[in-house]
Design an enzyme around this catalytic site. Sequence first.
Site, PDB file in Angstrom:
ATOM      1  N   ALA A   6       7.528 -17.487 -14.200  1.00 23.89           N
ATOM      2  CA  ALA A   6       7.565 -16.320 -15.122  1.00 23.89           C
ATOM      3  C   ALA A   6       6.110 -15.601 -15.014  1.00 23.89           C
ATOM      4  O   ALA A   6       5.087 -16.049 -15.460  1.00 23.89           O
ATOM      5  CB  ALA A   6       7.680 -16.693 -16.534  1.00 23.89           C
TER       6      ALA A   6
ATOM      7  N   LYS B 298      10.264 -12.140 -18.313  1.00 21.39           N
ATOM      8  CA  LYS B 298      10.694 -13.501 -17.601  1.00 21.39           C
ATOM      9  C   LYS B 298      10.145 -14.556 -18.251  1.00 21.39           C
ATOM     10  O   LYS B 298       9.299 -14.680 -19.113  1.00 21.39           O
ATOM     11  CB  LYS B 298       9.728 -13.314 -16.147  1.00 21.39           C
TER      12      LYS B 298
ATOM     13  N   LYS C 263      -7.755  -8.837  -4.687  1.00 24.60           N
ATOM     14  CA  LYS C 263      -6.637  -9.249  -4.352  1.00 24.60           C
ATOM     15  C   LYS C 263      -5.479  -7.748  -4.578  1.00 24.60           C
ATOM     16  O   LYS C 263      -5.316  -7.609  -5.773  1.00 24.60           O
ATOM     17  CB  LYS C 263      -5.827 -10.281  -4.686  1.00 24.60           C
TER      18      LYS C 263
END
Lengths: 315, 315
Positions: free
Chosen positions: B214, B219, B66
């Site tokens: 996150a 994050k 991906k």
Amino acid sequence: MNVPVLGHDAVLAAVSPAQAIERVRAAFVAHRAGEWTMPAKIYLDSPPHGDFRAMPALGGGFAMLKWISSFPGNPAAHGLPTVMGVVCLSDGATSEPRMLLDARAVTALRTGAVAAVAAQALARADAASVGMIGCGLHGAWAARCLAAAGYGPGVCADPRPEAAVALAEELGWAAGERRGALACDVVCCVTPGLEPVVEVGDLRPGLHLNMLGADGPGKAEASVEAVARCALFCDEWEQASHGGELTGAVEAGAIERAGVTELGAVLAGAAAGRPGAEAVTLFDSTGLAIQDLAIAIAAYSAWRAGSVEAQEIAL
Amino acid sequence: MNVPVLGHDAVLAAVSPAQAIERVRAAFVAHRAGEWTMPAKIYLDSPPHGDFRAMPALGGGFAMLKWISSFPGNPAAHGLPTVMGVVCLSDGATSEPRMLLDARAVTALRTGAVAAVAAQALARADAASVGMIGCGLHGAWAARCLAAAGYGPGVCADPRPEAAVALAEELGWAAGERRGALACDVVCCVTPGLEPVVEVGDLRPGLHLNMLGADGPGKAEASVEAVARCALFCDEWEQASHGGELTGAVEAGAIERAGVTELGAVLAGAAAGRPGAEAVTLFDSTGLAIQDLAIAIAAYSAWRAGSVEAQEIAL
């Protein structure tokens, strides 16, 4: 969004060997300057068949990922290429996919192109004749790119005589044996790297060697002793020292980092190339994602300019 | 060779939420058993816009890559999705590309599916109501998958009221505020992770938290103190501890490896799930390539079975 797609033949129609050489040379210089970036490639093993590699790079306003295989048994077992996959060229500012390309064609062009770039940078100025050891897909493209750069004629050698004859006929060169190829000014080794095809006794003053075949651990086309006798150059030290022609010599303690110069440094004028007319220079090509990015951008530009037709998909 | 291509809508037509849940659960079990493998993803920064990720995985007879972006400024600056890219599904035995798929759709489905898989494994058996904090693309797919797994009704909260209302109307749930969402049995946080939306005071006995937002360093959707109070689970320790919801707590020394259980171990019966009815469980989803592989195989199977139409390209 609609995305143009270039299949194998369209990629080769879009980018000539001369253009590939120019783009690949510029990519090495941009990478050296820090303008193009490239994390290490990832290997994904698919035992017992082979492996896949994911190779990302960023530069020239684009991001690129090449997803490509190395399945050595494919031709004999399935009549399929050793190398298959897809390149995705994305916009560096928006991340939109801009083009999909056949990875086999991109790889063949960029592998061939770097052989010419390295020869121009490292071979003697009067070098002309080319010896090809290995005349498969990548060997053929190396020969085509060297011919496009003005080298030749040459001697084509391959354990499969028909491959050597076909390449020689295409370029107007001669088919021959390994020894004849080794007598040329620029010698390109493009074998599977399962056994050395260059030994110490094969080295002659002034020779330039392009080693294109060894692309993973345990592979080598020259003996450690031969490697240690050469003035050494590579595309990238990390890859070359861990999965390239230099790996065996590094592991044997015969060479170290300070003794190897990256091609980009030579091209950028930051390091010396050939130490002298009598030196034997050896360039280890492991294949960099920046080379693929350079070809992909060239193909995309050709399509934008209307010089090649693309298929189109909607994502 | 000809390769089928599924665009965004075709991927979503090919794989239902219920199928996605089943496939993703099986992928976690196969990965736990060592049958599916996955090297670490590569990040490629494209400053100042965002980053690209290359995520490979092998399993079920296929290899997958991906190539996907995270460009947070895309919607406001260009009216484009945050996440764009391509999935290539290759044959694990021959390396032939078998299908290309829109990566945004695959990512949405697999991110939504794992929310349901984690809730089924970790929430109380009598859990029903769902609180959604963040109703963007991935929040919407998490809600759809939880609904497909029998959860709901729920409360949808988002700083953009129109996003919360649209999702609530689609599912027959209610739009509300963060506090109303936090009162539900299963709470999914799917925000950009720029500031905590779950504090210690929000934790209630029996709660299950899915933390989906996150996905990179810096994050977090819950405060370190809140994370440290929960029974902790994650998709993969390496990713969760370096670029997930757990990262802040790991860096603060508030939690360590032994205190976190991977979801695959729970699904395989190798580790305990919820410690008791009154515990607060927290699942940190960072997103694994094996989930994408599971969805890609499901979509390919649907195309082979004739239940979805594909575009086709020649490589």
